[in-house]
Design an enzyme around this catalytic site. Structure first.
Site, PDB file in Angstrom:
ATOM      1  N   THR A  17      12.800  79.919 -18.003  1.00  0.00           N
ATOM      2  CA  THR A  17      11.938  79.160 -17.103  1.00  0.00           C
ATOM      3  C   THR A  17      12.715  78.658 -15.895  1.00  0.00           C
ATOM      4  O   THR A  17      13.929  78.436 -15.977  1.00  0.00           O
ATOM      5  CB  THR A  17      11.286  77.970 -17.838  1.00  0.00           C
ATOM      6  OG1 THR A  17      10.447  77.247 -16.929  1.00  0.00           O
ATOM      7  CG2 THR A  17      12.333  77.029 -18.397  1.00  0.00           C
ATOM      8  N   CYS A  62      11.958  79.266  -2.970  1.00  0.00           N
ATOM      9  CA  CYS A  62      12.788  80.244  -3.667  1.00  0.00           C
ATOM     10  C   CYS A  62      11.904  81.257  -4.398  1.00  0.00           C
ATOM     11  O   CYS A  62      10.707  81.048  -4.594  1.00  0.00           O
ATOM     12  CB  CYS A  62      13.696  79.551  -4.677  1.00  0.00           C
ATOM     13  SG  CYS A  62      14.843  78.370  -3.965  1.00  0.00           S
ATOM     14  N   HIS A  81      16.973  83.356  -9.767  1.00  0.00           N
ATOM     15  CA  HIS A  81      16.403  82.322  -8.895  1.00  0.00           C
ATOM     16  C   HIS A  81      17.261  82.291  -7.642  1.00  0.00           C
ATOM     17  O   HIS A  81      18.373  81.763  -7.651  1.00  0.00           O
ATOM     18  CB  HIS A  81      16.441  80.966  -9.617  1.00  0.00           C
ATOM     19  CG  HIS A  81      15.872  79.834  -8.820  1.00  0.00           C
ATOM     20  ND1 HIS A  81      15.250  78.761  -9.419  1.00  0.00           N
ATOM     21  CD2 HIS A  81      15.834  79.563  -7.491  1.00  0.00           C
ATOM     22  CE1 HIS A  81      14.856  77.892  -8.483  1.00  0.00           C
ATOM     23  NE2 HIS A  81      15.218  78.377  -7.305  1.00  0.00           N
TER      24      HIS A  81
END
Length: 201
Positions: free
Chosen positions: A44, A50, A67
């Site tokens: 997660t 982003c 990420h």
């Protein structure tokens, strides 16, 4: 609370029990990535402008997400905060675990318009365009996406099944994330250039 007959306190290193999804999860921070092969376990991350690319080899149930903060790459250095390096590292980590590039499938999220800019081409839009173009150039199909818009997102991704859940954040949470991203983005760009829930099944 138990999961798959096991004690949730006996999760793999770095994992925690997330009541929002009723399953174990691992958090991925900005500029990082994680690949796992654990059944029923999610990765997660929290996204504003982003982008996270969620990739997996469906035959093996191996996959994860990255990420990244900015598209492209940093001059003279390799950094997971930049899209090119973040994508290459994630793909290579899956291949190292026995995955095959020809089987990799993708879901992509983020790229929200949460950072103030002086032009119409926002950071989020550039990130979203980059990840789509990169995956197309690598021959990796995108099975689902939730990109751009004006809100932040919490993404949950289960590499074993490919299921992804996206929680749209409220205005206050989006504003808080905007401030955090603006600070982090300024730090990255100033570094020396050398050296509700939507389900996507």
């Amino acid at each position: 609370m138990s999961f798959a007959g096991s004690d949730p306190r006996r999760l793999s290193k770095g994992g925690y029990w997330d009541p929002k999804i009723g399953a174990p999860a691992h958090t991925v921070l900005p500029g990082d990535h994680l690949v796992i092969d654990e059944a029923g376990v999610a990765v997660t991350t929290l996204l504003g402008s982003c982008v996270a690319a969620c990739l997996r080899d469906p035959d093996l149930g191996v996959g994860g997400l990255n990420h990244f903060l900015l598209p492209g790459t940093a001059r003279g250095q390799q950094s997971m905060r930049y899209g090119v390096h973040a994508m290459e590292v994630l793909i290579n980590d899956i291949l190292k675990r026995g995955g095959r590039k020809s089987r990799i499938e993708a879901k992509v999220f983020g790229g929200g318009n949460v950072i103030s800019v002086s032009t119409g081409d926002t950071v989020g839009e550039r990130n979203a365009r980059f990840v789509q173009d990169f995956l197309k150039s690598e021959g990796i199909r995108i099975d689902a996406s939730d990109l751009c818009g004006d809100h932040a997102r919490r993404v949950y991704y289960f590499p074993d099944t490919g299921r992804a859940s996206v929680l749209k954040l409220m205005g206050r949470e989006t504003r808080e994330l905007r401030s955090s991203e603006e600070r982090l983005r300024s730090q990255v760009e100033s570094q020396p250039k050398t050296g509700g829930v939507e389900l996507f099944g």
